[in-house]
Scaffold this active site. Structure first.
Site, short mmCIF file in Angstrom:
data_model
loop_
_atom_site.label_atom_id
_atom_site.label_comp_id
_atom_site.label_asym_id
_atom_site.label_seq_id
_atom_site.Cartn_x
_atom_site.Cartn_y
_atom_site.Cartn_z
N CYS A 163 0.83 -1.30 -0.05
CA CYS A 163 0.04 -0.10 -0.07
C CYS A 163 0.83 1.19 0.01
O CYS A 163 0.22 2.45 -0.01
CB CYS A 163 -1.04 0.02 1.30
N HIS A 304 -2.49 8.25 6.10
CA HIS A 304 -2.79 6.74 5.32
C HIS A 304 -4.13 6.34 5.92
O HIS A 304 -5.04 5.95 5.14
CB HIS A 304 -1.83 5.87 5.90
N GLU A 315 -0.53 5.08 13.37
CA GLU A 315 -0.34 6.23 12.65
C GLU A 315 -0.39 7.49 13.15
O GLU A 315 0.60 8.35 13.20
CB GLU A 315 -0.99 6.32 11.24
N LYS A 336 -9.44 7.81 2.41
CA LYS A 336 -9.87 6.46 2.02
C LYS A 336 -11.51 6.28 2.62
O LYS A 336 -11.99 5.14 2.00
CB LYS A 336 -8.97 5.55 2.74
N HIS A 341 -9.67 1.63 -0.01
CA HIS A 341 -8.30 1.52 -0.03
C HIS A 341 -7.87 1.00 -1.21
O HIS A 341 -7.97 -0.30 -1.54
CB HIS A 341 -7.94 0.60 1.14
N PHE A 401 2.00 -3.34 3.73
CA PHE A 401 2.16 -4.71 4.46
C PHE A 401 3.66 -4.91 3.96
O PHE A 401 4.27 -4.66 2.82
CB PHE A 401 1.55 -5.69 3.66
#
Length: 413
Positions: A163, A304, A315, A336, A341, A401
């Site tokens: 991502c 994010h 975050e 998002k 996403h 990831f």
């Protein structure tokens, strides 16, 4: 010799909110959601636990020529549409092919092509497997399609960092322009994996929201009731250019790209590093250093913020660690919530949103935030928020990831 300044001269997107930048941006400001119940019969037939996603508002095959579409995986189709818009938006600049490059990204690649070919092999045998299967499924297919479309011969590079992929591709473009490898680079990312297998797999990880009865309310970053992300598809492109080159041809400049940075957690394959002093805040600090700005210069962050219980808080703690008390003066958007996403395309579309926020001095809203998590002390825009006058600096965060972290810093033109 000082590195050249980098600017954005064109933007394009094909998303769950719209077929171009203007439609997407208008829908975003209006608080619309791109999440919808899947139109595919397999969602019910396979009894998927999650039966909705952020699918593109229009099918790409309605935009592309039939033969052209047939030779491209869905992800590459989306990429080509977005790149064409960005290129036209930049004025279709005349560039020597050896001075034009592509820095593109995806998180997964041609999963539709791969799984369809596997079904064909099982059901009809090897002679019926399409001969273009490998060129269509390879992760660099989108970069190759864009490279050939615009005769870009300064390199067509592909980032695959989950991502964080397309934010990292923008960082690579900055570096390649600064090093003089090209005068113009088409950067961005794409993803099209709203397919039964990825949906089932993400659901098994407990990563997805399961609000099948209300898809448009499912993605809710920072909300106390958040229960996972909404899988989305789409693509976005930015034409990045050396400022001297852009000015020489009289190009319109949307924003400046001041710098960026990437780091890696070396912590866990899917979980974020909970250390607020770890690699995520280091990525933000390095990006600000590369951009030659300080935390107090920043007025806006596109976070994010995927809407997962663990990810959002991790975050937030990292951002608070970096910005300290000044964070209370920063307007945060978590887009998002509206798009879903986009995985490998997320950083690119959020970069476009950051550029538009600077251009229009308006932070886009975070929808579905009705009860903000008391542990997340942020000034989150829940309706379009005017940003201050004067020079503005904005940060766009992406994490993926594998512990991939990518941060880009933009400023008003």
């Amino acid at each position: 010799m000082a590195a050249p300044d980098i600017v954005v001269t064109g933007i394009g997107t094909f998303s769950p909110l719209g077929v171009n930048v203007q439609d997407t941006w208008t829908a975003l400001l209006a608080g619309e959601s791109g999440a919808r119940t899947l139109p595919y019969p397999w969602a019910e037939e396979l009894e998927l636990p999650v039966r909705f996603a952020g699918i593109t508002k229009v099918d790409p095959t309605e935009v592309l020529d039939r033969i052209e579409a047939k030779r491209l995986d869905r992800g590459a189709q989306l990429a080509l549409i977005a790149a064409r818009e960005a290129w036209a938006d930049a004025g279709s600049p005349e560039v020597e092919p050896t001075r034009l490059g592509v820095d593109w990204a995806t998180g997964i690649g041609g999963v539709w092509t791969l799984l369809s070919a596997w079904d064909t092999l099982k059901e009809k045998g090897p002679r019926r497997v399409p001969p273009m299967t490998v060129p269509m499924l390879m992760p660099n297919a989108a970069a190759a399609a864009i490279e050939m479309e615009f005769t870009a011969r300064a390199g067509a590079r592909t980032v695959v960092s989950a991502c964080a992929s397309s934010n990292e591709s923008i960082g690579n473009a900055i570096e390649h322009l600064r090093r003089g490898y090209a005068d113009v680079i088409i950067a961005g990312g794409t993803e099209a994996c709203v397919h039964a297998l990825p949906l089932a797999a993400f659901a098994q990880m407990q990563a997805l929201s399961k609000r099948n009865d209300a898809p448009e309310l499912a993605s809710r970053p920072y909300d106390s009731g958040r229960d996972g992300f909404v899988l989305g598809e789409g693509a976005a492109a930015l034409v990045l250019e050396r400022e001297d080159h852009a000015k020489a041809r009289g190009a319109r400049i949307y924003a400046r790209v001041l710098g960026g940075a990437v780091t890696s957690d070396a912590f866990h394959i899917s979980a974020p590093d909970p250390d607020p002093n770890g690699s995520v805040p280091r990525a933000m600090r390095l990006a600000l250093e590369d951009a030659s700005v300080t935390t107090t210069d920043v007025a806006h962050i596109n976070a994010h913020a995927t809407s997962t219980p663990v990810g959002d808080i991790a975050e937030y703690k990292s951002i608070r660690n970096v910005f300290g008390d000044h964070l209370d003066e920063v307007v945060v958007s978590a887009t998002k919530a509206a798009t879903g996403h986009l995985l490998g395309g997320a950083g690119a579309i959020e970069a476009v949103f950051t550029v538009k926020a600077l251009q229009e001095r308006t932070a886009p809203p975070t929808i579905n935030l009705t009860a903000q998590d008391p542990e997340i002390v942020l000034d989150v825009a829940t309706s379009p928020r005017k940003l201050p006058d004067g020079d503005l600096v904005a940060v766009s965060n992406s994490f993926g990831f594998g512990g991939h972290n990518a941060v880009t810093v933009f400023a008003t033109a």
